[in-house]
Design a protein around this motif. Structure first.
Motif, short mmCIF file in Angstrom:
data_model
loop_
_atom_site.label_atom_id
_atom_site.label_comp_id
_atom_site.label_asym_id
_atom_site.label_seq_id
_atom_site.Cartn_x
_atom_site.Cartn_y
_atom_site.Cartn_z
N LEU A 1 0.65 -1.13 -0.36
CA LEU A 1 -0.34 -0.04 0.17
C LEU A 1 0.51 1.09 -0.42
O LEU A 1 0.36 2.25 -0.37
N ARG A 2 2.53 1.03 0.82
CA ARG A 2 2.92 2.02 0.28
C ARG A 2 3.48 2.68 -0.33
O ARG A 2 4.32 3.31 -1.13
N ASN A 3 3.64 1.37 -1.02
CA ASN A 3 4.98 1.59 -2.83
C ASN A 3 3.76 0.83 -3.43
O ASN A 3 4.13 0.20 -4.43
N PRO A 4 2.54 1.59 -4.27
CA PRO A 4 1.60 0.51 -5.04
C PRO A 4 2.17 1.10 -6.95
O PRO A 4 1.85 -0.02 -7.67
N THR A 5 3.51 2.01 -6.51
CA THR A 5 3.96 1.41 -8.33
C THR A 5 4.21 0.18 -8.90
O THR A 5 4.39 -0.06 -9.21
N PRO A 6 5.31 0.07 -8.11
CA PRO A 6 5.89 -1.11 -8.32
C PRO A 6 5.27 -2.34 -7.55
O PRO A 6 4.76 -3.82 -8.12
N ILE A 7 4.26 -2.53 -7.05
CA ILE A 7 3.94 -3.63 -5.60
C ILE A 7 2.13 -3.42 -5.82
O ILE A 7 1.78 -3.12 -5.42
N PRO A 8 1.01 -2.87 -6.94
CA PRO A 8 -0.24 -2.76 -7.40
C PRO A 8 -1.26 -3.89 -6.69
O PRO A 8 -1.13 -4.80 -7.86
N ILE A 9 -1.08 -3.97 -5.35
CA ILE A 9 -2.16 -5.43 -5.11
C ILE A 9 -3.82 -5.45 -6.08
O ILE A 9 -4.15 -4.45 -6.02
N ILE A 10 -3.52 -6.96 -6.74
CA ILE A 10 -5.23 -6.54 -7.25
C ILE A 10 -6.19 -7.99 -5.98
O ILE A 10 -7.24 -8.01 -6.85
N GLU A 11 -5.57 -8.70 -5.56
CA GLU A 11 -6.11 -9.77 -4.84
C GLU A 11 -5.75 -10.19 -3.76
O GLU A 11 -4.36 -9.86 -3.42
N VAL A 12 -5.81 -10.65 -3.16
CA VAL A 12 -5.62 -11.15 -1.86
C VAL A 12 -6.39 -12.45 -1.12
O VAL A 12 -7.51 -12.65 -1.28
N LEU A 13 -5.50 -13.91 -1.59
CA LEU A 13 -5.97 -15.02 -0.74
C LEU A 13 -5.90 -14.63 0.84
O LEU A 13 -4.59 -15.38 0.66
N GLU A 14 -6.60 -15.44 1.76
CA GLU A 14 -5.81 -16.31 3.03
C GLU A 14 -6.09 -17.11 3.02
O GLU A 14 -7.01 -17.88 2.25
N ASP A 15 -6.14 -17.89 4.29
CA ASP A 15 -6.04 -19.06 5.27
C ASP A 15 -5.81 -20.14 3.79
O ASP A 15 -6.43 -20.86 3.71
N GLY A 16 -4.53 -20.12 3.23
CA GLY A 16 -4.44 -21.25 2.37
C GLY A 16 -5.00 -21.40 1.38
O GLY A 16 -4.85 -22.42 0.56
N LYS A 17 -5.95 -20.58 0.39
CA LYS A 17 -6.89 -20.31 -0.44
C LYS A 17 -6.16 -20.65 -1.54
O LYS A 17 -4.84 -19.49 -1.39
N CYS A 18 -6.92 -21.06 -2.87
CA CYS A 18 -5.63 -21.25 -3.76
C CYS A 18 -6.41 -21.00 -5.83
O CYS A 18 -5.43 -20.95 -5.99
N ASN A 19 -7.77 -20.65 -5.09
CA ASN A 19 -8.28 -20.18 -6.17
C ASN A 19 -9.03 -18.56 -6.66
O ASN A 19 -9.54 -18.64 -5.44
N SER A 20 -8.42 -18.66 -7.40
CA SER A 20 -8.29 -17.04 -7.94
C SER A 20 -9.84 -16.21 -7.98
O SER A 20 -10.29 -17.30 -9.10
N ARG A 21 -10.31 -16.00 -7.70
CA ARG A 21 -12.04 -15.34 -8.32
C ARG A 21 -12.16 -14.77 -9.12
O ARG A 21 -13.28 -14.52 -9.86
N PHE A 22 -10.58 -14.42 -9.30
CA PHE A 22 -10.95 -14.05 -11.07
C PHE A 22 -9.66 -14.85 -12.54
O PHE A 22 -10.03 -14.14 -13.42
N ALA A 23 -10.24 -15.78 -11.95
CA ALA A 23 -10.07 -17.06 -12.68
C ALA A 23 -10.41 -17.68 -12.94
O ALA A 23 -10.18 -18.87 -11.90
N LYS A 24 -11.10 -18.50 -13.80
CA LYS A 24 -12.44 -20.13 -13.53
C LYS A 24 -11.41 -21.33 -13.72
O LYS A 24 -10.30 -21.44 -13.63
N ASP A 25 -11.45 -21.66 -12.33
CA ASP A 25 -11.21 -22.92 -11.94
C ASP A 25 -9.24 -23.49 -12.06
O ASP A 25 -8.54 -23.49 -12.28
N SER A 26 -9.17 -22.26 -11.33
CA SER A 26 -7.90 -21.84 -11.40
C SER A 26 -7.34 -22.46 -10.19
O SER A 26 -8.05 -22.90 -8.86
N ASP A 27 -5.61 -22.19 -9.50
CA ASP A 27 -4.94 -23.01 -8.83
C ASP A 27 -4.20 -22.58 -8.80
O ASP A 27 -2.68 -22.68 -9.42
N ILE A 28 -3.18 -21.72 -7.64
CA ILE A 28 -2.37 -20.59 -8.49
C ILE A 28 -1.01 -21.24 -7.58
O ILE A 28 -0.01 -21.39 -7.75
N ARG A 29 -0.79 -22.63 -7.25
CA ARG A 29 0.10 -23.68 -6.94
C ARG A 29 0.19 -24.32 -7.39
O ARG A 29 1.56 -24.55 -7.39
#
Length: 256
Positions: free
Chosen positions: A47-75
């Motif tokens: 948040l303090r450095n949004p130019t190099p690090i613009p966050i678009i999604e956070v997945l907590e508690d070991g979740k691995c499926n992005s809501r922005f990608a159908k049937d995805s697995d970030i692992r």
């Protein structure tokens, strides 16, 4: 292939190259995965450095499926992952299922590959794509603002741009503020601490012609540089240039 099909190709080990130039209309994302104990500090750092690090999604508690990608697995859906332990790169692997933890928090970070599509549609050629190379990335002397244990200098990506098209490139990329936005520097690389432009810290070297100028944008590899300073017990990231491809259209992040 659409974004879903490309993710399947990556998951099944059939695509093991950079994702630059793939699914050009879709947002690509950098990845940072940390244990929950480090997550707040990292989120504040972003948040303090949004130019190099613009966050678009956070997945907590070991979740691995992005809501922005159908049937995805970030692992599994990134060609290669870097694994850091106590600030040291210890391995590069094709999936991270075997080391996944229930307390992992995953951050998807905006990527400059999104505005590359807009540049090409604006008739601005990109050499690394034409030459089937990874984009050149460099460590700089540009400081980031510290948050908790995370600090360090910015990493930038570089693209040679025709001198007469630099203003146009700035105008186009500035419309994508949540995908690194406009350049952080144009011209002499030594002014931002890059002594040898022919030797990138990440990615591939790209020749710069006499009628071109190097243009530098904030880069989502910056967190990997911060990890060298912070030394968390473990961090997983994408291998530079090997991104997570979402189903989001690039135009969703364009600001007029």
């Amino acid at each position: 292939m659409d974004a879903y099909e490309i993710r399947q190709e990556i998951r099944n080990g059939r695509h093991k190259n950079t994702t630059s130039g793939l699914a050009n209309d879709n947002v690509q994302a950098n990845l940072v995965v940390l244990p929950k104990a480090y997550a707040f500090d990292f989120l504040l750092y972003a948040l303090r450095n949004p130019t190099p690090i613009p966050i678009i999604e956070v997945l907590e508690d070991g979740k691995c499926n992005s809501r922005f990608a159908k049937d995805s697995d970030i692992r599994t859906d990134i060609p290669f992952y870097n694994i850091y332990k106590n600030g040291t790169l210890v391995d590069t692997v094709e999936d991270v299922k075997d080391i996944w933890q229930d307390d992992f928090v995953s951050f998807l970070i905006g990527c400059s590959f999104t505005f590359e599509d807009a540049l090409m549609k604006g008739d601005i050629s990109l050499k690394h794509i034409e030459q089937n190379k990874n984009v050149a990335m460099y460590k700089t002397n540009i400081p980031t603002e510290r948050a908790g244990i995370f600090h360090g200098n910015m990493v930038v990506s570089m693209r040679p741009i025709k001198k007469n098209l630099v203003d146009k490139a700035i105008e186009i990329t500035s419309q994508f503020k949540d995908m690194h936005g406009g350049p952080v520097h144009v011209g002499d690389p030594r002014a931002i601490g890059i002594e040898d432009i022919t030797k990138p810290d990440y990615g591939d070297s790209i020749d710069i012609a006499d009628d071109e100028v190097p243009v530098f944008w904030g880069c989502g590899v910056t967190p990997q540089n911060a990890i060298l300073q912070a030394k968390p017990s473990i961090m997983i990231s994408h291998k530079p240039g090997h991104m997570f491809i979402t189903d989001i259209n690039n135009e969703a992040f364009k600001e007029e």
